[in-house]
Every structure is written in C-alpha cells, then in structure tokens.
Design an enzyme around this catalytic site. Structure first.
Site, PDB file in Angstrom:
ATOM      1  N   HIS A 130       1.012  -1.069  -0.017  1.00  0.00           N
ATOM      2  CA  HIS A 130      -0.101   0.006  -0.060  1.00  0.00           C
ATOM      3  C   HIS A 130       0.832   1.208  -0.093  1.00  0.00           C
ATOM      4  CE1 HIS A 130      -2.942   2.683   1.846  1.00  0.00           C
ATOM      5  NE2 HIS A 130      -3.757   1.927   1.451  1.00  0.00           N
ATOM      6  N   ASP A 207       2.710  -5.083   8.204  1.00  0.00           N
ATOM      7  CA  ASP A 207       1.628  -4.085   7.868  1.00  0.00           C
ATOM      8  C   ASP A 207       0.588  -5.019   8.081  1.00  0.00           C
ATOM      9  OD1 ASP A 207      -0.654  -2.761   7.010  1.00  0.00           O
ATOM     10  OD2 ASP A 207       0.097  -1.918   5.105  1.00  0.00           O
ATOM     11  N   GLN A 210      -4.650  -5.465   6.712  1.00  0.00           N
ATOM     12  CA  GLN A 210      -5.757  -6.199   6.208  1.00  0.00           C
ATOM     13  C   GLN A 210      -5.533  -7.758   6.724  1.00  0.00           C
ATOM     14  OE1 GLN A 210      -8.060  -5.242   4.302  1.00  0.00           O
ATOM     15  NE2 GLN A 210      -7.098  -3.303   3.480  1.00  0.00           N
ATOM     16  N   LYS A 233     -10.706  -0.806  10.329  1.00  0.00           N
ATOM     17  CA  LYS A 233     -10.697  -1.980   9.420  1.00  0.00           C
ATOM     18  C   LYS A 233     -11.092  -3.301  10.295  1.00  0.00           C
ATOM     19  CE  LYS A 233      -7.337  -0.002   6.158  1.00  0.00           C
ATOM     20  NZ  LYS A 233      -8.169   0.242   5.141  1.00  0.00           N
ATOM     21  N   CYS A 371      -4.718   2.428  -3.754  1.00  0.00           N
ATOM     22  CA  CYS A 371      -3.477   2.897  -3.162  1.00  0.00           C
ATOM     23  C   CYS A 371      -2.280   2.049  -3.392  1.00  0.00           C
ATOM     24  CB  CYS A 371      -3.645   3.464  -1.571  1.00  0.00           C
ATOM     25  SG  CYS A 371      -4.744   4.352  -1.303  1.00  0.00           S
TER      26      CYS A 371
HETATM   27  C1  LIG Z   1      -2.709  -2.881   3.631  1.00  0.00           C
HETATM   28  C2  LIG Z   1      -2.692  -1.549   4.026  1.00  0.00           C
HETATM   29  N1  LIG Z   1      -1.998  -0.904   4.476  1.00  0.00           N
HETATM   30  C3  LIG Z   1      -2.192   0.318   4.952  1.00  0.00           C
HETATM   31  C4  LIG Z   1      -3.540   0.900   4.994  1.00  0.00           C
HETATM   32  C5  LIG Z   1      -3.429   2.284   5.517  1.00  0.00           C
HETATM   33  O1  LIG Z   1      -4.565   2.306   6.547  1.00  0.00           O
HETATM   34  P1  LIG Z   1      -5.063   3.597   7.103  1.00  0.00           P
HETATM   35  O2  LIG Z   1      -5.452   4.493   5.940  1.00  0.00           O
HETATM   36  O3  LIG Z   1      -6.140   2.977   8.139  1.00  0.00           O
HETATM   37  O4  LIG Z   1      -3.903   4.150   7.883  1.00  0.00           O
HETATM   38  C6  LIG Z   1      -4.295   0.200   4.409  1.00  0.00           C
HETATM   39  C7  LIG Z   1      -5.822   1.009   4.051  1.00  0.00           C
HETATM   40  O5  LIG Z   1      -6.361   0.554   2.864  1.00  0.00           O
HETATM   41  C8  LIG Z   1      -4.169  -1.003   3.701  1.00  0.00           C
HETATM   42  O6  LIG Z   1      -5.069  -1.801   3.234  1.00  0.00           O
END
Ligand SMILES: Cc1ncc(COP(=O)(O)O)c(C=O)c1O
Length: 413
Positions: A130, A207, A210, A233, A371
């Site tokens: 992401h 990370d 998900q 999430k 993203c």
């Molecule tokens: C794999 C992953 N990392 C990071 C993020 C960023 O999360 P946040 O926008 O809640 O900071 C997301 C959000 O879609 C994500 O799917």
C-alpha cells in the site's frame, strides 16, 4: 449466554443483526457492502460505546485527578490491556496508540530512520505494498541516503522469495512487508520473511491492516519487530491505530512528536521523555476511538477469528468460482494463500464503470488502484474492481455482486 451460544454456532443472520447500517437501502436496493478492505461497518456494541463515552465519560485522559478524567483514562487503558493478549505482546507498553496504520508506519520510518539508518543502508519492501508502506520509506531513504529495494511478485501475486533471499545482506536494515495484500488478497509468508530478515540482522515491520480482522496474530510466535494496523478496518472506530513494537526498539528510538503527554520533565535547558508507550503518544489522543476499540476487540473475540476466517474463506471461494463463470472476466491475484479480497477486471471495460453500475444496484465495491499504483503498473492495468469480504457478508451478497457484474458486462460490452 444465549448470545454466545448463537455466535458459537455462527449464524451470519444473527451477526448481521448487530450491524444497524446493513438494514438500510442504497438507490432503493438493500445495501450489499463489499468494501470492507477500505473500512468495515460497526456493530451496535461499538456504536453504543461511542454514545456512552460522550454521555457518561467525556474528559481528557492521563491528566486529571477528577472523577471523569479517571474514568476516561481507565477506559482508554482497557483497550491497551485488551490488545496485549489479542496480539500476544509481552508488555502492554509495547502497544502505542496512533491515528492509524499510516501514522504507525510513518512513526517507525521516521524514528527508526533517525536512530539506525545511514547512507548506503537498504530497506526492502514489496511490489504489493500500500502507498502507506512505500512513501514513508522513500522519504526516509531520501533523508538518510538509504536505498529502497523492492521484492518482485509472480503473475499470481505471490512474492518471489528467491529474489527476496538474494536481496538480503548485511546492508539490509529494515524489511517492511504487508501480511495480506489489500489489492490482491495474497497472504504473505511473513514468518519465513521475518526469520530470513533476522538472519541478516534486519528488523521487520509487518503491515497487518488487512490481516488483523481475518487471521489470529501472535507477535511473539512471529518474532516480528513492529506490527501495525487500524481500528476502523476491524469493526472499530476511525482515528485509532496500533503500533506494536518490541520494547528494545521503542526504547532505542527517539520520540516521534513533541508535546504534552510524551514528557517526564520540561525545562528550557532540557526535556526528558516519558516512559513507554507515552513517549510516542504526544498530545490528546482520539479518546473516543481509543476507548471504543476495546468493544470491537471484544466483538471479534466473541465470534472468534477462526470462525470468522472460515466463514470469509467460504465466501471468497464461492465468489471466485462464480466470478470466473462470467465470460471475459479476469481475476487479478490468484495466489494459493488468499484472504477476503477478490479483485477483477472485465475485458474491455474500465473498472470505474463497473463500480458505478454496481452502486446503482446497491452493491458497494471499490474501484481504482487501491493505493497500490506500483502494483497496478506491474500488471499494466489502471486498476481493478475489488470486492472485500467481512464477517457479516452472505452468499446472497455474492449473488448480488455476480448479478451486478453480469448486468455491467451486458451493458458495457
Ligand atoms: C494494506 C494496507 N496498509 C495500510 C493501509 C492504510 O490504513 P489507514 O488508512 O487506516 O492508515 C491500508 C488501508 O487501506 C491497507 O489496506
């Protein structure tokens, strides 16, 4: 007791009753919510807790001696208390509460970078990250003269582990990798990734934005150095995120931001910093979200992540099978290990147009690059249509998706 018994049998219709928004209509059709990768809906246990906070507890935390402040502080700390066993941290003070995954990664990139990165050092990420697990590392690489390396993927959307192995060296200082890809659904072999990184002397950030809502995670079993995720999430409120960091790293890194809460003593000559985790929690946090996240954790645990994973996996397999029956439909991301996400394209049709038609039918999906622009570039596509599944989704939801995609195919091709 009765409720627990119902959940033990896992009746999705009973789970759905906990989510008031699922009874609403969109464009005159029952809402079919398949955009859970972006954010999940909230159960009434979380919604009620938010109202309870503002009607009974509202006060600033960690500062006041008065009754409400103590109640709010205790409730806020309950969340940290519940997060510790939820991810099996050794210490509660290894859990820093942030705004979200993005802030957690920026914190680690900035603070780890200041403490440990020098010119010529290397950071490894992957093609499927992401943007929030790419850009903070690019920024820190620019600042410190470090080099960003990217692990390639195969056509199915699996990491090229041989390439990863060959990239590791004593120059590698950090490996930052997603557990589950938000765009492909790939579940990465994070334990193997961590063990290999450690053998080269590198730290690892996972990370789990998900993953945390779909898979049980044990930070000690993984031996991960940093783990990050977002409350919104995982059925919790927006504006709260988690940074788990091993005590040794959190102690060794400098603070992220200066301000109230993160200090022990301030003089104009010198300031000393607060102990963990407060050293990294400058200023008034999102108190409401911090408190109410505890109710989301309870909710997930009441059902059980094993149960959630089983249900979601059945739906993922059903959705995959039905989608593949549609002529000219291509699934992007066909890894052997997948979780809760199916991304696809209809030949000759822009994903946005499919999304608009689905929306008219009350079906909420995400379209675009999710993203993950470098990942879309890897596949040579502008984006995908992504359906992402949560605990309250049903086979009827998938049927509505399929009917909508068939309709879009008939209209647009
Ligand atoms: C794999 C992953 N990392 C990071 C993020 C960023 O999360 P946040 O926008 O809640 O900071 C997301 C959000 O879609 C994500 O799917």
């Amino acid at each position: 007791m009765e409720r627990t018994a119902v959940l033990e049998r896992f009746d999705v219709n009973n789970v759905r009753k906990d989510f008031p928004i699922l009874t609403r209509t969109v464009n005159g059709k029952p809402l079919v919510y398949l955009d859970n990768g972006a954010t999940t809906q909230k159960p009434r246990q979380v919604i009620d807790a938010i109202a309870h906070y503002y009607t009974q507890l509202n006060s600033n935390v960690h500062r006041g001696v008065h009754h409400l402040s103590q109640l709010a502080t205790d409730a806020f700390e309950v969340t940290r208390h519940k997060l510790k066993p939820f991810i099996n941290a050794v210490h509660e003070h290894e859990i820093v509460l942030t705004k979200g995954t993005t802030e957690s990664i920026n914190l680690v990139a900035t603070c780890y970078g200041k403490a440990f990165l020098h010119a010529g050092d290397e950071i490894i990420i992957s093609t499927m990250e992401h943007h929030s697990n790419i850009v903070p590392w690019q920024i820190v690489c620019e600042e410190r003269g470090a080099v960003l390396k990217v692990v390639p993927i195969n056509e199915a959307g699996e990491l090229d582990m041989a390439a990863y192995r060959s990239m590791l060296s004593d120059r590698t200082k950090m490996v930052a990798i997603t557990y589950v890809s938000n765009a492909l659904g790939t579940v990465n072999p994070v334990k193997e990734i961590i063990d290999l990184a450690h053998a080269s002397g590198a730290a690892v950030l996972v990370d789990a934005a998900q993953a945390i809502q779909h898979l049980p995670i044990d930070v000690q079993a993984l031996d991960v150095d940093f783990l990050v995720f977002s409350g919104h999430k995982m059925y919790g409120p927006t504006g709260i995120g988690i940074l788990y960091g091993k005590e040794k790293w959190l102690n060794a890194m400098p603070p992220y931001q200066g301000g109230g809460e993160m200090i022990k003593e301030v003089t104009f000559a010198k300031t000393t910093y607060n102990e963990l985790p407060f050293k990294y929690e400058a200023g008034t946090p999102n108190i409401e979200a911090g408190i109410c996240l505890a109710h989301a954790i309870d909710y997930i645990q009441e059902i059980g992540l094993d149960q959630i994973a089983r249900h979601e996996h059945e739906l993922l397999e059903y959705a995959t099978r039905r989608l593949l029956e549609i002529p000219g439909l291509r699934i992007i991301g066909t890894a052997k290990e997948k979780s809760s996400v199916v991304s696809f394209l209809l030949d000759g049709v822009h994903p946005y147009d499919v999304g608009v038609i689905l929306d008219k039918l009350g079906v909420a999906v995400r379209t675009g690059h999710h993203c993950t622009q470098p990942l879309m570039d890897r596949y040579g596509i502008p984006g995908t249509v992504r359906a992402s599944i949560a605990v309250y989704n049903t086979t009827e939801d998938i049927d509505a998706l399929i009917a909508g995609v068939e309709r879009a195919a008939a209209m647009l091709r």
